[in-house]
Design a protein around this motif. Sequence first.
Motif, short mmCIF file in Angstrom:
data_model
loop_
_atom_site.label_atom_id
_atom_site.label_comp_id
_atom_site.label_asym_id
_atom_site.label_seq_id
_atom_site.Cartn_x
_atom_site.Cartn_y
_atom_site.Cartn_z
N ARG A 134 0.81 -1.21 0.00
CA ARG A 134 0.00 0.00 0.00
C ARG A 134 0.84 1.26 0.00
N ALA A 135 2.17 1.10 0.16
CA ALA A 135 3.03 2.29 0.17
C ALA A 135 2.90 3.10 -1.09
N HIS A 136 2.46 2.45 -2.21
CA HIS A 136 2.39 3.18 -3.47
C HIS A 136 1.20 4.11 -3.53
N LYS A 137 0.32 4.09 -2.52
CA LYS A 137 -0.92 4.86 -2.58
C LYS A 137 -0.66 6.33 -2.83
N HIS A 138 0.45 6.83 -2.35
CA HIS A 138 0.72 8.26 -2.47
C HIS A 138 1.69 8.57 -3.59
N GLY B 33 -6.19 5.97 -14.00
CA GLY B 33 -5.00 6.78 -14.26
C GLY B 33 -5.26 7.92 -15.22
N ALA B 34 -6.46 8.50 -15.17
CA ALA B 34 -6.82 9.58 -16.09
C ALA B 34 -6.08 10.87 -15.71
N ILE C 200 -10.62 8.07 -13.06
CA ILE C 200 -10.07 8.08 -11.71
C ILE C 200 -8.56 8.20 -11.78
N ASP C 201 -7.96 8.70 -10.69
CA ASP C 201 -6.51 8.80 -10.61
C ASP C 201 -6.11 8.90 -9.14
N ILE D 120 -12.24 14.47 -12.19
CA ILE D 120 -11.55 13.19 -12.05
C ILE D 120 -11.64 12.74 -10.60
N LEU D 121 -12.15 11.54 -10.38
CA LEU D 121 -12.30 11.02 -9.02
C LEU D 121 -10.94 10.58 -8.49
N GLU D 122 -10.57 11.06 -7.30
CA GLU D 122 -9.30 10.64 -6.69
C GLU D 122 -9.52 9.29 -6.02
N GLN D 123 -8.93 8.27 -6.60
CA GLN D 123 -9.20 6.90 -6.16
C GLN D 123 -8.05 5.98 -6.53
N ASP D 124 -7.66 5.13 -5.59
CA ASP D 124 -6.67 4.08 -5.84
C ASP D 124 -7.43 2.87 -6.39
N PHE D 125 -7.13 2.48 -7.60
CA PHE D 125 -7.83 1.35 -8.22
C PHE D 125 -7.72 0.10 -7.37
#
Length: 295
Positions: free
Chosen positions: A3-7, A133-134, A152-153, A161-166
């Motif tokens: 999950r470290a990649h979330k940011h 990743g838009a 989403i991105d 664009i919705l801020e969201q981790d796929f």
Amino acid sequence: MPRAHKHRRKVPVTAPTAPSDHTPHPSGSSNRPQATRTTIRRFHVLIKRQAQLQQIIQGGKKDAQSATAELARVEQEMEDLGGLAAYQRMSTIGQGKDRGGGSEKVLISWLREMDLHQSVKKAEQRLRLLEVGALKPDNYASCQSWVDVTPIDLHAQHPDILEQDFLLMDPDGHREKWDVISLSLVLNFPPNPKDRGQMLRLAHTMLRPDGLLFIALPLPCILNSRYMTPEHFDGLMQSIGFEQVHTRWKEGGKMAYWLYRRKPQPASTTYHDHLLYEKKTVFRQGNRNNFVILL
């Protein structure tokens, strides 16, 4: 997109060779194609090293102290390059018409070849497309009469664009919800190869039966990786439950594109096949990149 990649920002993780340390600063000349590519490749090197160092620190290993010091230097260089905002800016420039436009043009052309724009209009129900990743909210504006897109991105740069981790989307809440999912320059973002595999499994869950998955990757991911070939990638996709519909790339090009159709998940594979997609297998020797997708 552990999950470290979330940011983190969407950054390609393939480069045939490591770029020079003398990477141009993104200000000023970063809109030149070569400078842009060089900076993005350097971001790849840094983001991968950042993930390695974070793993060392979190594991409490004996060299955690030196890893902490190196991590500070890595993150400082990322900031010196302009930070994640610089990558977003360069990626948006790369989608401009003067650079050939975004990969959505390939997907739209394939959907039209399949006459989906006509069948959807007759059914009076637009295709539900999840664009992961838009960078821009209007990539599919030209076909809004038959495509209902949800962009989403991780770090949305536009209110539409919705801020969201796929990877953090609820699989049950989105089960068989989407007609089309676009993963354009997304699979090469997570440093963890198993997160890439999880993205593909999640896409299979979220697509309706016979739904379509669009994938765009830098061509070196499959033609210059020691662990990936076009045949291995297609076998991996089949093992998840995808059937290839279209593919496009050219020798010497920069990008590769695929369109897959969701099928029921296949019966359990043999022990050998199971290991084939869970472990790294060296297919090429020499000066190659390390891109791989693991299940």
